[in-house]
Design a protein around this motif. Structure first.
Motif, PDB file in Angstrom:
ATOM      1  N   ALA A 156      21.008 -22.246   2.939  1.00  0.00           N
ATOM      2  CA  ALA A 156      19.560 -22.320   2.710  1.00  0.00           C
ATOM      3  C   ALA A 156      19.064 -23.755   2.848  1.00  0.00           C
ATOM      4  O   ALA A 156      18.040 -24.010   3.499  1.00  0.00           O
ATOM      5  CB  ALA A 156      19.217 -21.769   1.327  1.00  0.00           C
ATOM      6  N   LEU A 157      19.785 -24.690   2.254  1.00  0.00           N
ATOM      7  CA  LEU A 157      19.379 -26.093   2.296  1.00  0.00           C
ATOM      8  C   LEU A 157      19.380 -26.628   3.731  1.00  0.00           C
ATOM      9  O   LEU A 157      18.399 -27.222   4.175  1.00  0.00           O
ATOM     10  CB  LEU A 157      20.304 -26.927   1.410  1.00  0.00           C
ATOM     11  CG  LEU A 157      19.962 -28.404   1.266  1.00  0.00           C
ATOM     12  CD1 LEU A 157      18.624 -28.586   0.561  1.00  0.00           C
ATOM     13  CD2 LEU A 157      21.066 -29.123   0.493  1.00  0.00           C
ATOM     14  N   VAL A 158      20.460 -26.388   4.434  1.00  0.00           N
ATOM     15  CA  VAL A 158      20.575 -26.852   5.824  1.00  0.00           C
ATOM     16  C   VAL A 158      19.529 -26.165   6.702  1.00  0.00           C
ATOM     17  O   VAL A 158      18.985 -26.771   7.631  1.00  0.00           O
ATOM     18  CB  VAL A 158      22.007 -26.615   6.358  1.00  0.00           C
ATOM     19  CG1 VAL A 158      22.097 -26.859   7.850  1.00  0.00           C
ATOM     20  CG2 VAL A 158      22.996 -27.505   5.623  1.00  0.00           C
ATOM     21  N   TYR A 164      18.991 -29.306  -8.684  1.00  0.00           N
ATOM     22  CA  TYR A 164      18.367 -30.299  -7.814  1.00  0.00           C
ATOM     23  C   TYR A 164      17.484 -29.642  -6.754  1.00  0.00           C
ATOM     24  O   TYR A 164      16.387 -30.118  -6.462  1.00  0.00           O
ATOM     25  CB  TYR A 164      19.437 -31.147  -7.120  1.00  0.00           C
ATOM     26  CG  TYR A 164      20.125 -32.133  -8.016  1.00  0.00           C
ATOM     27  CD1 TYR A 164      19.413 -32.933  -8.909  1.00  0.00           C
ATOM     28  CD2 TYR A 164      21.503 -32.289  -7.964  1.00  0.00           C
ATOM     29  CE1 TYR A 164      20.051 -33.847  -9.722  1.00  0.00           C
ATOM     30  CE2 TYR A 164      22.148 -33.213  -8.771  1.00  0.00           C
ATOM     31  CZ  TYR A 164      21.416 -33.990  -9.646  1.00  0.00           C
ATOM     32  OH  TYR A 164      22.056 -34.898 -10.447  1.00  0.00           O
ATOM     33  N   TYR A 165      17.957 -28.558  -6.199  1.00  0.00           N
ATOM     34  CA  TYR A 165      17.190 -27.840  -5.173  1.00  0.00           C
ATOM     35  C   TYR A 165      15.868 -27.359  -5.759  1.00  0.00           C
ATOM     36  O   TYR A 165      14.801 -27.507  -5.140  1.00  0.00           O
ATOM     37  CB  TYR A 165      18.026 -26.683  -4.657  1.00  0.00           C
ATOM     38  CG  TYR A 165      17.698 -26.157  -3.286  1.00  0.00           C
ATOM     39  CD1 TYR A 165      16.454 -26.314  -2.685  1.00  0.00           C
ATOM     40  CD2 TYR A 165      18.657 -25.449  -2.566  1.00  0.00           C
ATOM     41  CE1 TYR A 165      16.177 -25.799  -1.431  1.00  0.00           C
ATOM     42  CE2 TYR A 165      18.395 -24.933  -1.310  1.00  0.00           C
ATOM     43  CZ  TYR A 165      17.147 -25.114  -0.747  1.00  0.00           C
ATOM     44  OH  TYR A 165      16.880 -24.599   0.494  1.00  0.00           O
ATOM     45  N   THR A 171      10.610 -23.277  -3.369  1.00  0.00           N
ATOM     46  CA  THR A 171       9.864 -22.183  -4.004  1.00  0.00           C
ATOM     47  C   THR A 171      10.609 -20.855  -3.885  1.00  0.00           C
ATOM     48  O   THR A 171      10.457 -19.995  -4.751  1.00  0.00           O
ATOM     49  CB  THR A 171       8.458 -22.025  -3.395  1.00  0.00           C
ATOM     50  OG1 THR A 171       8.561 -21.863  -1.987  1.00  0.00           O
ATOM     51  CG2 THR A 171       7.579 -23.217  -3.728  1.00  0.00           C
ATOM     52  N   MET A 172      11.410 -20.719  -2.853  1.00  0.00           N
ATOM     53  CA  MET A 172      12.200 -19.493  -2.691  1.00  0.00           C
ATOM     54  C   MET A 172      13.163 -19.323  -3.868  1.00  0.00           C
ATOM     55  O   MET A 172      13.354 -18.210  -4.362  1.00  0.00           O
ATOM     56  CB  MET A 172      12.970 -19.547  -1.377  1.00  0.00           C
ATOM     57  CG  MET A 172      13.746 -18.324  -1.085  1.00  0.00           C
ATOM     58  SD  MET A 172      12.621 -17.077  -0.480  1.00  0.00           S
ATOM     59  CE  MET A 172      13.742 -16.078   0.417  1.00  0.00           C
ATOM     60  N   LEU A 173      13.729 -20.418  -4.334  1.00  0.00           N
ATOM     61  CA  LEU A 173      14.640 -20.344  -5.478  1.00  0.00           C
ATOM     62  C   LEU A 173      13.890 -20.022  -6.759  1.00  0.00           C
ATOM     63  O   LEU A 173      14.386 -19.285  -7.608  1.00  0.00           O
ATOM     64  CB  LEU A 173      15.411 -21.654  -5.648  1.00  0.00           C
ATOM     65  CG  LEU A 173      16.689 -21.790  -4.833  1.00  0.00           C
ATOM     66  CD1 LEU A 173      16.400 -21.885  -3.358  1.00  0.00           C
ATOM     67  CD2 LEU A 173      17.488 -22.968  -5.296  1.00  0.00           C
TER      68      LEU A 173
END
Length: 124
Positions: free
Chosen positions: A87-89, A55-56, A95-97
């Motif tokens: 990371a999400l918070v 999802y991220y 794009t980093m992922l």
């Protein structure tokens, strides 16, 4: 049973993360969601973390957050879930992922598995 054991193997899990960025994204989403519903403890944490990563990658932060909540509820110390949640918070852009998916392909190659190519142009 076999998939449940496989997703808690960190190498296998790391290789499976890449599938969220391929043309098979919607198929594996269903697999991970089903596995999250049917398992507990570390298996659930790992499957929910893979789902959150998917999802991220797709820019679906709210869904990623729900999946990470499930992962951390199942196993509060599941490292990748903790890392992705941070990371999400923290507002890290998806794009980093995408930039680290090459590592998933390397892990898969080390396991003797060939993964389908990324289809990033289909996602934000």
């Amino acid at each position: 049973e076999l998939l449940s054991r496989a997703v808690v193997s960190l190498g296998v899990r790391d290789a499976l993360l890449a599938l969220g960025g391929t043309e098979h994204r919607f198929v594996v989403e269903g697999v991970w969601r089903d596995l999250v519903r049917r398992t507990r403890a570390e298996t659930r944490a790992s499957a929910a973390t893979i789902l959150a990563h998917l999802y991220y990658l797709g820019g679906e932060g709210a869904y990623a957050g729900v999946a990470l909540d499930a992962a951390l509820l199942a196993c509060p110390t599941w490292r990748l879930a903790v890392l992705l949640n941070t990371a999400l918070v923290g507002g890290v852009h998806p794009t980093m992922l995408w930039e680290v998916l090459a590592d998933s392909y390397s892990v898969a190659a080390g396991l003797g598995v060939s993964l389908p190519p990324l289809s990033r142009n289909r996602y934000p």
